[in-house]
Design a protein around this motif. Structure first.
Motif, PDB file in Angstrom:
ATOM      1  N   HIS A 131       0.843  -1.202   0.000  1.00  0.00           N
ATOM      2  CA  HIS A 131       0.000   0.000   0.000  1.00  0.00           C
ATOM      3  C   HIS A 131       0.881   1.256   0.000  1.00  0.00           C
ATOM      4  O   HIS A 131       1.068   1.903   1.023  1.00  0.00           O
ATOM      5  N   ASP A 176      -0.892  -0.366  -5.298  1.00  0.00           N
ATOM      6  CA  ASP A 176      -2.261  -0.115  -4.823  1.00  0.00           C
ATOM      7  C   ASP A 176      -3.048   0.835  -5.720  1.00  0.00           C
ATOM      8  O   ASP A 176      -3.873   1.608  -5.231  1.00  0.00           O
ATOM      9  N   LEU A 178      -5.255  -0.225  -7.549  1.00  0.00           N
ATOM     10  CA  LEU A 178      -6.525  -0.825  -7.144  1.00  0.00           C
ATOM     11  C   LEU A 178      -6.259  -1.516  -5.810  1.00  0.00           C
ATOM     12  O   LEU A 178      -5.618  -2.572  -5.758  1.00  0.00           O
ATOM     13  N   ARG A 179      -6.711  -0.901  -4.723  1.00  0.00           N
ATOM     14  CA  ARG A 179      -6.333  -1.370  -3.387  1.00  0.00           C
ATOM     15  C   ARG A 179      -6.733  -2.819  -3.134  1.00  0.00           C
ATOM     16  O   ARG A 179      -6.004  -3.571  -2.491  1.00  0.00           O
ATOM     17  N   SER A 180      -7.858  -3.238  -3.655  1.00  0.00           N
ATOM     18  CA  SER A 180      -8.337  -4.606  -3.430  1.00  0.00           C
ATOM     19  C   SER A 180      -7.418  -5.641  -4.084  1.00  0.00           C
ATOM     20  O   SER A 180      -7.466  -6.827  -3.739  1.00  0.00           O
ATOM     21  N   ASN A 181      -6.599  -5.189  -5.030  1.00  0.00           N
ATOM     22  CA  ASN A 181      -5.709  -6.104  -5.747  1.00  0.00           C
ATOM     23  C   ASN A 181      -4.243  -5.917  -5.337  1.00  0.00           C
ATOM     24  O   ASN A 181      -3.340  -6.500  -5.941  1.00  0.00           O
ATOM     25  N   TYR A 183      -2.273  -6.846  -2.771  1.00  0.00           N
ATOM     26  CA  TYR A 183      -1.430  -7.960  -2.337  1.00  0.00           C
ATOM     27  C   TYR A 183      -1.126  -8.926  -3.475  1.00  0.00           C
ATOM     28  O   TYR A 183      -0.073  -9.586  -3.477  1.00  0.00           O
ATOM     29  N   THR A 184      -2.002  -8.996  -4.442  1.00  0.00           N
ATOM     30  CA  THR A 184      -1.713  -9.814  -5.628  1.00  0.00           C
ATOM     31  C   THR A 184      -0.561  -9.193  -6.406  1.00  0.00           C
ATOM     32  O   THR A 184       0.386  -9.887  -6.809  1.00  0.00           O
ATOM     33  N   ILE A 272      -5.755 -11.107   3.676  1.00  0.00           N
ATOM     34  CA  ILE A 272      -5.828 -11.019   2.220  1.00  0.00           C
ATOM     35  C   ILE A 272      -4.579 -11.657   1.610  1.00  0.00           C
ATOM     36  O   ILE A 272      -3.456 -11.227   1.862  1.00  0.00           O
TER      37      ILE A 272
END
Length: 317
Positions: A131, A176, A178-181, A183-184, A272
């Motif tokens: 992040h 980050d 796209l924050r939801s992605n 860790y990928t 996550i």
């Protein structure tokens, strides 16, 4: 002030004097009692002053206060008592042997005994950020790498290399968008470095927390306000035991060097993508302060974490 209030103060004053009379067993106070009570009866009083007068203390004459504590300062009295009191003094004398010169000269808290020659061909620490835009103070999120979480990584990397000869890769790839992605994406960056270098002594994904008050996430180290750090753990993974051995070692070093600096651990069942911690046993997710801390406080944390890591990596066998 109304008459009723005056009467109440009289009563309180008399009670205070009465308590003092009960508890005082030294006869030298008796001569003051009648004078104090007379003054109260005639309304010529200030409670604080009369209590002090009763005790024989004049706040406008500091010597009277010292006389109560150190008997040989008194202008009159028993000479032998004064001599006896004088022997009770134990004046503190500073000498050269008493001064910790290492602490004075080592104000940056660098253990020079841990320093080794820097070898950039063999990086030992990998720093990255899932992040990147987590920031501090007025801007909770920012792309400015002088203010956000990347600045903490910069400070950590600088101190590791310059002060301890520990080679660092600090990856500043933005993960980050796209924050939801996040860790990928950061997992892909991590895979790239593990494929090339196989392993690192320590891998750190640096974040900041959010929510807790600044008072709970700030402490002083060497007189400086710094953000506390916390280690976040994904629990359900095969390498948890080996990883926790490193986590506990670093916490113990921190507690020894800087009590209160580390807030301990926060554990998730998985988190996550398991925070990518299943990819390597030496991977740490470190949260530095909260959005309520300043960038400077967080950056100083990087300096002190460097000392902790150096104690682990460069420790003498």
């Amino acid at each position: 002030m109304r008459p009723r209030s005056k009467n109440l103060i009289k009563i309180i004053g008399v009670m205070a004097i009465g308590i003092i009379i009960v508890f005082c067993v030294n006869g030298r106070y008796n001569d003051n009692i009648s004078k104090v009570l007379k003054d109260i009866e005639n309304n010529n009083y200030v409670i604080k002053d009369k209590v002090l007068d009763f005790l024989g203390i004049n706040i406008y004459n500091p010597t009277s206060i010292l006389e109560k504590e150190i008997s040989f300062i008194a202008m009159d009295g028993d000479i032998e008592a004064k001599k006896e009191a004088a022997w009770e003094l134990n004046p503190f004398v500073m000498n050269e042997a008493s001064i910790n010169k290492e602490s004075l000269e080592n104000k940056d808290d660098v253990n020079t005994e841990l320093k080794k020659n820097l070898d950039k061909s063999k990086p030992e620490v990998l720093i990255y950020h899932s992040h990147n835009q987590e920031s501090y103070g007025d801007e909770a999120y920012s792309r400015d790498n002088s203010k956000n979480i990347v600045s903490v990584g910069n400070e950590l990397a600088k101190n590791l290399e310059e002060n301890y000869g520990i080679s660092v890769i600090h990856d500043k790839t933005i993960h980050d968008e796209l924050r939801s992605n996040a860790y990928t994406k950061s997992g892909e960056t991590l895979d790239k470095y593990l494929s090339k270098y196989k392993d690192f002594k320590i891998i750190i994904d640096i974040h900041r927390d959010s929510g807790p008050s600044k008072a709970s996430t700030t402490t002083k180290v060497n007189g400086e306000d710094v953000a506390k750090f916390m280690l976040v753990i994904s629990k359900r993974r095969p390498n948890i035991n080996k990883n926790m051995k490193l986590v506990n070692e670093l916490i113990n070093i921190s507690n020894k060097l800087y009590p209160g600096f580390c807030s301990g651990t926060f554990t998730y069942g998985h988190g996550i993508n398991g925070f990518n911690q299943d990819k390597n046993s030496n991977l740490l997710l470190v949260e530095v302060g909260t959005e309520k801390n300043t960038s400077k406080e967080a950056q100083l944390t990087g300096k002190y974490i460097a000392r902790i890591l150096a104690e682990s990596i460069n420790k003498k066998k």
